[in-house]
Design a protein around this motif. Structure first.
Motif, PDB file in Angstrom:
ATOM      1  N   VAL A  28       0.840  -1.198   0.000  1.00  0.00           N
ATOM      2  CA  VAL A  28       0.000   0.000   0.000  1.00  0.00           C
ATOM      3  C   VAL A  28       0.874   1.246   0.000  1.00  0.00           C
ATOM      4  N   ASN A  29       1.967   1.195   0.761  1.00  0.00           N
ATOM      5  CA  ASN A  29       2.813   2.377   0.958  1.00  0.00           C
ATOM      6  C   ASN A  29       4.148   2.298   0.242  1.00  0.00           C
ATOM      7  N   GLY A  30       4.562   1.115  -0.165  1.00  0.00           N
ATOM      8  CA  GLY A  30       5.879   0.962  -0.763  1.00  0.00           C
ATOM      9  C   GLY A  30       5.925   1.428  -2.212  1.00  0.00           C
ATOM     10  N   ASP A  31       7.119   1.817  -2.652  1.00  0.00           N
ATOM     11  CA  ASP A  31       7.364   2.234  -4.027  1.00  0.00           C
ATOM     12  C   ASP A  31       7.622   0.978  -4.846  1.00  0.00           C
ATOM     13  N   LEU A  32       6.679   0.616  -5.709  1.00  0.00           N
ATOM     14  CA  LEU A  32       6.695  -0.697  -6.329  1.00  0.00           C
ATOM     15  C   LEU A  32       6.552  -0.590  -7.831  1.00  0.00           C
ATOM     16  N   ASP A  33       7.436  -1.267  -8.560  1.00  0.00           N
ATOM     17  CA  ASP A  33       7.302  -1.437 -10.002  1.00  0.00           C
ATOM     18  C   ASP A  33       6.270  -2.540 -10.220  1.00  0.00           C
ATOM     19  N   LEU A  34       5.071  -2.178 -10.647  1.00  0.00           N
ATOM     20  CA  LEU A  34       3.973  -3.137 -10.693  1.00  0.00           C
ATOM     21  C   LEU A  34       4.198  -4.249 -11.712  1.00  0.00           C
ATOM     22  N   THR A  35       4.841  -3.944 -12.834  1.00  0.00           N
ATOM     23  CA  THR A  35       5.065  -4.998 -13.830  1.00  0.00           C
ATOM     24  C   THR A  35       6.022  -6.045 -13.291  1.00  0.00           C
ATOM     25  N   ARG A  36       7.098  -5.607 -12.680  1.00  0.00           N
ATOM     26  CA  ARG A  36       8.032  -6.562 -12.073  1.00  0.00           C
ATOM     27  C   ARG A  36       7.363  -7.289 -10.916  1.00  0.00           C
ATOM     28  N   TRP A  44      -2.182 -25.454  -2.667  1.00  0.00           N
ATOM     29  CA  TRP A  44      -2.090 -24.445  -1.619  1.00  0.00           C
ATOM     30  C   TRP A  44      -2.480 -23.083  -2.169  1.00  0.00           C
ATOM     31  N   VAL A  45      -3.316 -22.371  -1.443  1.00  0.00           N
ATOM     32  CA  VAL A  45      -3.645 -20.975  -1.764  1.00  0.00           C
ATOM     33  C   VAL A  45      -3.402 -20.131  -0.520  1.00  0.00           C
ATOM     34  N   HIS A  46      -2.851 -18.952  -0.718  1.00  0.00           N
ATOM     35  CA  HIS A  46      -2.690 -18.000   0.387  1.00  0.00           C
ATOM     36  C   HIS A  46      -4.041 -17.462   0.808  1.00  0.00           C
ATOM     37  N   GLY A  47      -4.842 -17.054  -0.170  1.00  0.00           N
ATOM     38  CA  GLY A  47      -6.214 -16.667   0.088  1.00  0.00           C
ATOM     39  C   GLY A  47      -6.445 -15.219   0.450  1.00  0.00           C
ATOM     40  N   ASP A  48      -5.366 -14.457   0.679  1.00  0.00           N
ATOM     41  CA  ASP A  48      -5.557 -13.063   1.109  1.00  0.00           C
ATOM     42  C   ASP A  48      -4.400 -12.199   0.624  1.00  0.00           C
ATOM     43  N   LEU A  49      -4.088 -12.291  -0.663  1.00  0.00           N
ATOM     44  CA  LEU A  49      -2.946 -11.575  -1.221  1.00  0.00           C
ATOM     45  C   LEU A  49      -3.300 -10.121  -1.537  1.00  0.00           C
ATOM     46  N   LEU A  50      -3.787  -9.425  -0.521  1.00  0.00           N
ATOM     47  CA  LEU A  50      -4.087  -8.004  -0.644  1.00  0.00           C
ATOM     48  C   LEU A  50      -2.805  -7.192  -0.466  1.00  0.00           C
ATOM     49  N   PRO A  51      -2.780  -5.938  -0.918  1.00  0.00           N
ATOM     50  CA  PRO A  51      -1.555  -5.147  -0.830  1.00  0.00           C
ATOM     51  C   PRO A  51      -0.967  -5.052   0.581  1.00  0.00           C
ATOM     52  N   ALA A  56      10.566  -3.948  -0.551  1.00  0.00           N
ATOM     53  CA  ALA A  56      11.843  -3.326  -0.172  1.00  0.00           C
ATOM     54  C   ALA A  56      12.650  -3.105  -1.439  1.00  0.00           C
ATOM     55  N   GLY A  57      13.231  -1.910  -1.569  1.00  0.00           N
ATOM     56  CA  GLY A  57      14.034  -1.603  -2.735  1.00  0.00           C
ATOM     57  C   GLY A  57      13.275  -1.672  -4.040  1.00  0.00           C
ATOM     58  N   GLY A  58      11.956  -1.349  -3.987  1.00  0.00           N
ATOM     59  CA  GLY A  58      11.151  -1.353  -5.196  1.00  0.00           C
ATOM     60  C   GLY A  58      10.695  -2.717  -5.666  1.00  0.00           C
ATOM     61  N   ARG A  59      11.012  -3.772  -4.901  1.00  0.00           N
ATOM     62  CA  ARG A  59      10.645  -5.134  -5.286  1.00  0.00           C
ATOM     63  C   ARG A  59       9.802  -5.792  -4.207  1.00  0.00           C
ATOM     64  N   LEU A  60       8.962  -6.717  -4.595  1.00  0.00           N
ATOM     65  CA  LEU A  60       8.312  -7.580  -3.622  1.00  0.00           C
ATOM     66  C   LEU A  60       9.362  -8.500  -3.009  1.00  0.00           C
ATOM     67  N   THR A  61       9.388  -8.532  -1.679  1.00  0.00           N
ATOM     68  CA  THR A  61      10.369  -9.369  -0.995  1.00  0.00           C
ATOM     69  C   THR A  61       9.741 -10.376  -0.047  1.00  0.00           C
ATOM     70  N   GLY A  62       8.486 -10.175   0.351  1.00  0.00           N
ATOM     71  CA  GLY A  62       7.892 -11.071   1.325  1.00  0.00           C
ATOM     72  C   GLY A  62       6.384 -11.069   1.268  1.00  0.00           C
ATOM     73  N   VAL A  63       5.802 -12.082   1.889  1.00  0.00           N
ATOM     74  CA  VAL A  63       4.354 -12.238   1.994  1.00  0.00           C
ATOM     75  C   VAL A  63       4.038 -12.607   3.434  1.00  0.00           C
ATOM     76  N   ILE A  64       3.043 -11.948   4.016  1.00  0.00           N
ATOM     77  CA  ILE A  64       2.672 -12.196   5.403  1.00  0.00           C
ATOM     78  C   ILE A  64       1.205 -12.601   5.488  1.00  0.00           C
ATOM     79  N   ASP A  65       0.763 -12.886   6.715  1.00  0.00           N
ATOM     80  CA  ASP A  65      -0.636 -13.127   7.047  1.00  0.00           C
ATOM     81  C   ASP A  65      -1.215 -14.320   6.294  1.00  0.00           C
ATOM     82  N   PHE A  66      -0.898 -15.519   6.800  1.00  0.00           N
ATOM     83  CA  PHE A  66      -1.344 -16.756   6.171  1.00  0.00           C
ATOM     84  C   PHE A  66      -2.562 -17.342   6.876  1.00  0.00           C
TER      85      PHE A  66
END
Length: 292
Positions: free
Chosen positions: A109-117, A191-198, A204-214
């Protein structure tokens, strides 16, 4: 946000840590601002977090993450928060709770993210999660993430009725009916995470680095994790996400249905208590083209 919600604060978190995990009692504790709905989170030092459920139906998440994330993590290209301790009720706090790794960065939601990458990276994560071993996976409760959408039909229509004219009901029902009537998933459940909301994606550093809340982790229909196509991605990045994951048309329709039901059910429930969830839900509905 909920009837029966428990209030927590940093003092409570500190008392629980001092009593049950004294090795960490000298670390500073600070509240983490988020728009999560079922846990209060406190940062513990630089590398840890304390997760306190605020409602009874969330208490199973700590045990689920402690059991399954260590098994899944070696198969995943993004970091997930491993559990370092399970705490017990104490000091008037009624639930089990957890200490987990802190994943450095900001949420999407707050991070600077290259959406295509990011679309490529998240699709890689979803693909790896789908391929992870399912041996011993628990049974999926009715209506849980990854279930057939028909199991959520009554709740979806009830939420739409409660929203009244705040949404274009005809347009939402068209998306929902197409999803429910789409050909069912016939392959193996995954397996599905089920809640891959922003808010559950770490940047970090403009890239996705992690996923939380399983908390929504289940074995079910892979279309459930197409949801970021409408909650996070747009135009080019949405097409990249779709191209990498390669869903057929029926799965894409079911994915739209998952996005719709999650947003619609959140709106009346959190209308007066969680404005950021409301904004997020409006964004999803706008991405689905049902805002009139």
């Amino acid at each position: 946000m909920h009837d029966g919600q428990v209030r927590t604060d940093a003092d409570l978190a500190g008392r629980l840590i001092a009593s049950q995990f004294p090795q960490w009692q000298r670390l500073p504790i600070t509240p983490v601002e988020s728009f999560g709905t079922d846990h209060d989170v406190y940062r513990l030092g630089e590398a840890l977090s304390v997760r306190l459920p605020v409602i009874a139906w969330a208490i199973a998440q700590a045990d689920k993450e402690a059991l399954w994330l260590p098994r899944l993590a070696p198969h995943l290209p993004l970091r997930v928060p491993l559990t370092l301790g399970i705490g017990q009720p104490e000091s008037g706090y009624p639930f089990t709770w957890s200490v987990t790794e802190w994943l450095a960065g900001e949420d999407a939601v707050n991070g600077d993210l290259d959406l295509t990458r990011a679309a490529e990276d998240l699709a890689g994560f979803v693909s790896a999660l789908r391929a992870a071993p399912r041996d011993g996976a628990p049974d999926r409760p009715p209506g849980a993430r990854g279930s057939p959408l028909a199991e959520l039909d009554a709740n979806m229509r009830d939420a739409l009725a409660r929203l009244g004219d705040r949404v274009d009901r005809t347009a939402v029902e068209r998306v929902w009916d197409e999803a429910v009537e789409a050909e069912a998933h016939h392959g193996p459940e995954v397996w599905v995470h089920g809640d891959l909301l922003p808010g559950n994606l770490i940047v970090a550093g403009g890239r996705l680095t992690g996923v939380i809340d399983f908390g929504g982790l289940n074995v079910g229909d892979p279309a459930c994790d197409l949801q970021p196509a409408w909650s996070l991605f747009e135009a080019r990045s949405r097409e990249v996400y779709r191209a990498v994951l390669g869903p057929d048309e029926a799965a894409w329709l079911r994915g739209r249905g998952w996005s719709a039901v999650q947003a619609v059910m959140a709106l009346p429930y959190y209308w007066d208590t969680n404005p950021r969830i409301v904004r997020q839900s409006w964004r999803v509905l706008a991405s689905l083209g049902v805002m009139g």
